[in-house]
Design a protein around this motif. Structure first.
Motif, PDB file in Angstrom:
ATOM      1  N   GLU A 175       0.816  -1.223   0.000  1.00  0.00           N
ATOM      2  CA  GLU A 175       0.000   0.000   0.000  1.00  0.00           C
ATOM      3  C   GLU A 175       0.848   1.272   0.000  1.00  0.00           C
ATOM      4  N   GLY A 176       2.130   1.158  -0.310  1.00  0.00           N
ATOM      5  CA  GLY A 176       3.012   2.317  -0.280  1.00  0.00           C
ATOM      6  C   GLY A 176       2.857   3.228  -1.486  1.00  0.00           C
ATOM      7  N   GLU A 177       3.583   4.350  -1.454  1.00  0.00           N
ATOM      8  CA  GLU A 177       3.577   5.306  -2.561  1.00  0.00           C
ATOM      9  C   GLU A 177       4.343   4.729  -3.753  1.00  0.00           C
ATOM     10  N   ASN A 178       3.891   5.040  -4.927  1.00  0.00           N
ATOM     11  CA  ASN A 178       4.510   4.585  -6.174  1.00  0.00           C
ATOM     12  C   ASN A 178       5.953   5.087  -6.249  1.00  0.00           C
ATOM     13  N   ILE A 179       6.924   4.187  -6.303  1.00  0.00           N
ATOM     14  CA  ILE A 179       8.340   4.559  -6.329  1.00  0.00           C
ATOM     15  C   ILE A 179       8.689   5.420  -7.537  1.00  0.00           C
ATOM     16  N   PHE A 180       7.927   5.284  -8.620  1.00  0.00           N
ATOM     17  CA  PHE A 180       8.256   6.002  -9.850  1.00  0.00           C
ATOM     18  C   PHE A 180       7.838   7.471  -9.819  1.00  0.00           C
ATOM     19  N   VAL A 181       6.998   7.854  -8.859  1.00  0.00           N
ATOM     20  CA  VAL A 181       6.543   9.248  -8.802  1.00  0.00           C
ATOM     21  C   VAL A 181       6.849   9.933  -7.464  1.00  0.00           C
ATOM     22  N   THR A 182       7.162   9.158  -6.451  1.00  0.00           N
ATOM     23  CA  THR A 182       7.438   9.752  -5.144  1.00  0.00           C
ATOM     24  C   THR A 182       8.876  10.261  -5.058  1.00  0.00           C
ATOM     25  N   ASN A 183       9.111  11.220  -4.203  1.00  0.00           N
ATOM     26  CA  ASN A 183      10.454  11.733  -3.965  1.00  0.00           C
ATOM     27  C   ASN A 183      11.134  10.906  -2.880  1.00  0.00           C
ATOM     28  N   MET A 184      12.418  10.663  -3.069  1.00  0.00           N
ATOM     29  CA  MET A 184      13.186   9.888  -2.102  1.00  0.00           C
ATOM     30  C   MET A 184      14.292  10.744  -1.500  1.00  0.00           C
ATOM     31  N   PRO A 185      14.405  10.795  -0.176  1.00  0.00           N
ATOM     32  CA  PRO A 185      15.508  11.532   0.446  1.00  0.00           C
ATOM     33  C   PRO A 185      16.840  10.856   0.149  1.00  0.00           C
ATOM     34  N   LYS A 186      17.904  11.647  -0.006  1.00  0.00           N
ATOM     35  CA  LYS A 186      19.215  11.073  -0.324  1.00  0.00           C
ATOM     36  C   LYS A 186      19.769  10.247   0.833  1.00  0.00           C
ATOM     37  N   ALA A 187      19.558  10.727   2.057  1.00  0.00           N
ATOM     38  CA  ALA A 187      20.015   9.991   3.237  1.00  0.00           C
ATOM     39  C   ALA A 187      18.851   9.134   3.739  1.00  0.00           C
ATOM     40  N   ALA A 188      18.779   7.903   3.258  1.00  0.00           N
ATOM     41  CA  ALA A 188      17.651   7.041   3.607  1.00  0.00           C
ATOM     42  C   ALA A 188      18.120   5.628   3.908  1.00  0.00           C
ATOM     43  N   ILE A 189      17.393   4.979   4.803  1.00  0.00           N
ATOM     44  CA  ILE A 189      17.549   3.552   5.032  1.00  0.00           C
ATOM     45  C   ILE A 189      16.328   2.897   4.407  1.00  0.00           C
ATOM     46  N   VAL A 190      16.534   2.074   3.383  1.00  0.00           N
ATOM     47  CA  VAL A 190      15.428   1.423   2.676  1.00  0.00           C
ATOM     48  C   VAL A 190      15.329  -0.020   3.153  1.00  0.00           C
ATOM     49  N   VAL A 191      14.196  -0.363   3.758  1.00  0.00           N
ATOM     50  CA  VAL A 191      13.997  -1.685   4.345  1.00  0.00           C
ATOM     51  C   VAL A 191      13.176  -2.569   3.419  1.00  0.00           C
ATOM     52  N   LEU A 192      13.648  -3.797   3.194  1.00  0.00           N
ATOM     53  CA  LEU A 192      12.897  -4.818   2.464  1.00  0.00           C
ATOM     54  C   LEU A 192      12.661  -5.990   3.392  1.00  0.00           C
ATOM     55  N   GLY A 193      11.495  -6.635   3.240  1.00  0.00           N
ATOM     56  CA  GLY A 193      11.106  -7.658   4.196  1.00  0.00           C
ATOM     57  C   GLY A 193      11.277  -9.082   3.734  1.00  0.00           C
ATOM     58  N   ASN A 194      10.826  -9.984   4.582  1.00  0.00           N
ATOM     59  CA  ASN A 194      10.867 -11.422   4.349  1.00  0.00           C
ATOM     60  C   ASN A 194      10.115 -11.818   3.079  1.00  0.00           C
ATOM     61  N   GLU A 195      10.604 -12.867   2.406  1.00  0.00           N
ATOM     62  CA  GLU A 195      10.035 -13.314   1.139  1.00  0.00           C
ATOM     63  C   GLU A 195       8.539 -13.615   1.226  1.00  0.00           C
ATOM     64  N   ALA A 196       8.104 -14.201   2.327  1.00  0.00           N
ATOM     65  CA  ALA A 196       6.697 -14.609   2.451  1.00  0.00           C
ATOM     66  C   ALA A 196       5.837 -13.613   3.217  1.00  0.00           C
ATOM     67  N   HIS A 197       6.418 -12.954   4.216  1.00  0.00           N
ATOM     68  CA  HIS A 197       5.615 -12.129   5.127  1.00  0.00           C
ATOM     69  C   HIS A 197       5.898 -10.631   5.054  1.00  0.00           C
ATOM     70  N   GLY A 198       6.876 -10.238   4.272  1.00  0.00           N
ATOM     71  CA  GLY A 198       7.193  -8.818   4.160  1.00  0.00           C
ATOM     72  C   GLY A 198       7.857  -8.275   5.415  1.00  0.00           C
ATOM     73  N   ILE A 199       7.697  -6.992   5.648  1.00  0.00           N
ATOM     74  CA  ILE A 199       8.299  -6.328   6.802  1.00  0.00           C
ATOM     75  C   ILE A 199       7.484  -6.646   8.058  1.00  0.00           C
ATOM     76  N   SER A 200       8.169  -7.009   9.136  1.00  0.00           N
ATOM     77  CA  SER A 200       7.497  -7.385  10.386  1.00  0.00           C
ATOM     78  C   SER A 200       6.835  -6.185  11.050  1.00  0.00           C
ATOM     79  N   ASN A 201       5.858  -6.451  11.903  1.00  0.00           N
ATOM     80  CA  ASN A 201       5.060  -5.384  12.528  1.00  0.00           C
ATOM     81  C   ASN A 201       5.897  -4.430  13.366  1.00  0.00           C
ATOM     82  N   ASN A 202       6.871  -4.970  14.111  1.00  0.00           N
ATOM     83  CA  ASN A 202       7.675  -4.093  14.967  1.00  0.00           C
ATOM     84  C   ASN A 202       8.571  -3.170  14.155  1.00  0.00           C
ATOM     85  N   ILE A 203       8.958  -3.595  12.953  1.00  0.00           N
ATOM     86  CA  ILE A 203       9.751  -2.725  12.077  1.00  0.00           C
ATOM     87  C   ILE A 203       8.830  -1.733  11.372  1.00  0.00           C
ATOM     88  N   GLU A 204       7.647  -2.162  10.982  1.00  0.00           N
ATOM     89  CA  GLU A 204       6.691  -1.278  10.299  1.00  0.00           C
ATOM     90  C   GLU A 204       6.380  -0.037  11.133  1.00  0.00           C
TER      91      GLU A 204
END
Length: 244
Positions: A175-204
């Motif tokens: 449900e996130g913003e479209n990467i192709f149109v959103t602005n991204m800060p240069k200093a960012a930590i980009v998190v990707l989640g587990n193959e089956a379950h995505g990003i865990s609730n405590n990280i979200e």
């Protein structure tokens, strides 16, 4: 000749507990071995069927293809097998773009992500403690030598994000913003989640911006992108925005 004790040592390194205890890991194939020999990784010993590697003579041993098969984890062994020392982790470099993985379990995915970080100039990759070990032989094989140039750190990811104030926390969600149109800060930590379950609730809960890669087909039951493929798309788009 490969001694029985050396065969036992090499095969034991397939298990993380032995890699951790001994501080050693295995690299197979010409490309990977050459890349690590040219890096700061310390060679423990090298077995090869061809004398083509620039390694100290006392650590290099010529063996037959039959002997290489005995110590290799590959179906088709590739010229050589080397054992390197696992380096002591350095202080985390929080410079520019940082990638983070939350529970990625597949060795091939992690190896490809490390390779992508190398290609797109990402120096630092941070991983949750339940992410697959980067010194797993299948991970190392998939990096094609890029593990020599990307700093990989294992830590309490939630605590790391919570304590970090220098970088904007971005996460990948359906449900996130479209990467192709959103602005991204240069200093960012980009998190990707587990193959089956995505990003865990405590990280979200710690994510400040949710992004996604939009689906362009109308087929509703199409599987979501593989995490390594998603990483490639994200890094390509982030770097494109920075440079054009």
């Amino acid at each position: 000749m490969v001694s029985k004790s050396q065969i036992k040592l090499i095969t034991s390194l397939e298990q993380k507990k032995h890699r951790t205890k001994l501080g050693l890991f295995v690299v197979e194939g010409k490309k990977g071995i050459e890349e690590l020999l040219e890096s700061n990784f310390e060679l423990h010993f090298l077995y090869t069927t061809q004398d083509i590697f620039n390694a100290p003579r006392e650590k290099k041993h010529l063996i037959s293809e039959v002997e290489l098969k005995k110590i290799s984890s590959l179906v088709t062994p590739q010229i050589g097998l080397a054992v390197f020392r696992i380096p002591v982790e350095n202080e985390i470099k929080l410079k520019g773009l940082v990638m983070a993985l939350d529970g990625v379990r597949d060795p091939g995915n992690l190896g490809t992500i490390i390779r992508l970080c190398d290609w797109f100039g990402v120096e630092t990759l941070v991983c949750s403690l339940d992410t697959v070990d980067c010194y797993n032989s299948k991970v190392v094989q998939a990096t094609m030598g890029s593990i020599a140039r990307v700093d990989v750190h294992y830590l309490d990811l939630a605590l790391f994000l919570e304590e970090n104030n220098s970088h904007f926390k971005v996460g990948t969600f359906m449900e996130g913003e479209n990467i192709f149109v959103t602005n991204m800060p240069k200093a960012a930590i980009v998190v990707l989640g587990n193959e089956a379950h995505g990003i865990s609730n405590n990280i979200e809960k710690l994510i400040e911006k949710k992004i996604n890669i939009p689906q362009f087909s109308n087929v509703k039951n199409t599987e979501s992108l593989n995490v390594a493929t998603a990483t490639a798309v994200l890094l390509s788009e982030i770097r494109r925005k920075e440079n054009y």
